[in-house]
Design an enzyme around this catalytic site. Sequence first.
Site, PDB file in Angstrom:
ATOM      1  CG  ASP A 289     -29.710 -24.577 -16.102  1.00 28.60           C
ATOM      2  OD1 ASP A 289     -30.683 -25.343 -15.978  1.00 28.60           O
ATOM      3  OD2 ASP A 289     -28.582 -24.814 -15.631  1.00 28.60           O
TER       4      ASP A 289
ATOM      5  CB  SER B 239     -29.769 -28.366 -15.272  1.00 25.13           C
ATOM      6  OG  SER B 239     -28.552 -27.666 -15.144  1.00 25.13           O
TER       7      SER B 239
END
Length: 608
Positions: A476, A361
């Site tokens: 993600d 991320s």
Amino acid sequence: MAGASEPELLAALRRLPHFAELTPELLSLVAARARQRTASRGDILCRAGERGEEFFLIIGGAVRIAVPSARGEEVVAELGAGEWFGEMALITGEPRSASAIAGTDTKLAVLARTDFLELVAQVPALALAVSHVLSRRLRARLQGRPPRPAPSVVLAVTTAPNAGNTTLVANLAAALAGASDWPLAVFDHAGGPSASPVMAAAAYPGVTVVTERGADLTRLRTAYRLTLVRVSMTEACAAQMVKDADAVWALEVDDPPEAVSAWVRAAAPPGPVTSIRCDSRASPADATVILDSSVLASAPLVRDAPRSSAARALRGLSRRVLGRRAGLALSAGGAKGLAHIGALSCFERAGLEFDLIAGTSMGAIVGGLLAMGQESRDLLRGFAAFVGDIRRTLLDFGLPEVSLLRGEKKRAAIRDRVGERDIRDLQLPFWTVTADLVSGREVVLGSGPLWQALDATSAIPGIFPPVAVGERLLIDGWVVNPIPVDVLRRQGADVVVAVDVTAGADPTLRADVASPGGAPAGGLQRLRQRLANPAIVRLVMRAMEVAARERTLANLALADAYVQPDLAAYSVADVRHLREIVERGEAAAEQALPAIRRALRRPLETSS
């Protein structure tokens, strides 16, 4: 198998770690009880399942430790000079759990069971050293460190000696000496009139040039803890030296790609060959390591131009062969991930270098830019401009059919920053983690367009749409692996430093959750602020943080050292406090520096 005189064995023991610290009286006591033994490559020193009757200490050479498996015996470790084996069967009285095979011609000091147990009782320092090594090996096994040899002889193979490849050897020698715990001996077997740069390397601290002619690898192993030998592939002895060396560098200088490497592989070395080219135009397919051509012009660059890319690459190559490849894992964390920039600023100031990068991320975005070669000041400047007007740079609301935001601005911002680079072409090896909604599995990306990988690993579910890559729908990586220490371990990192920005509570959510509806106090301006930073974003990101906490803790246990900034006062979407978050990251890294330095310089004899 031959014995040796006690003075000869005593001199050999003095050169080994752990034993060098014993008093002369205790060292003499050990030497009086031990017998020296020699083994040829391939000799079996002990077998799994046998009763343990001897303790083995490696004076010179290399020994492979193999355990029974469904595929036969599987090598799980390689031990070098200064390391020992066989103690567990003597201590526990149980049969040996592994076999030991000489990987090269090897010299050992051997203690019988009764002598070993008596010495452990009489010499507390020896008992403590045995316990210390056992503890480190257990920790390495639990951390999933790859088995790594502790090299005694590194062989640099060239074509006929010339000024270029000789200067390269001098640069390699200086870098290797700087990265090692022990003095480095340099033996130029190829010799010739162009050898003066190698001899000049003796002026570099920690380098000794061996001038005696006819020294073979067995003698060098016994006399020196670490030796760099240059040999020409045209010499008659070169093929045998390739087989006997612990590590082999094929130096491709002014030669067709793979010329030296192909010859070395034909000589059937026991381990992998590191192909080194000195041409910035070469591709990763041409060589294992690509160095700048400046390494052929002058030496030693690690002293004369220590901040140059060539010097950094030389140091990285040295860490690689010594078993000190350093990995940096950067965690997810949304806006709190801006603290990574502060940690990097501290690392740069302290002169710390990393060889492999992995992130998830926001940690992946920072890590990807770092792997491109950007420094902390570049990152701070870029992120400051990005978060300064988040509505213009990131927010593109659409019909919330798949996600709150369309994600087009995020994708464009990432692509504008990193261009069309492929991950394999970055200055440092880099990996990022995503989750595939189709298969339900974690996906590690280490190749392909960098912008696409960063877009995928930051696609927060519900906030940004999934990223379609082939048959996959990627989101993600925070939901599956928030801090990819394990990825770096699998990719060969010997030491891993982690920066975790997800730790702690988040009290900032209470006010938003307690009064989510209605017109906000403060009128239109306050409404605009809440639309620019809606509570749903913080709720989703915090939910991922909480759900992944157990995986975070498990992966932190695999790290050798870590940084955990105190970010409890900030939320995962709090981009307004960039400077403060960066400062928190820098302060936490500064506090962790002693532990990080210890981890990066861990004793080389534990590299297996």
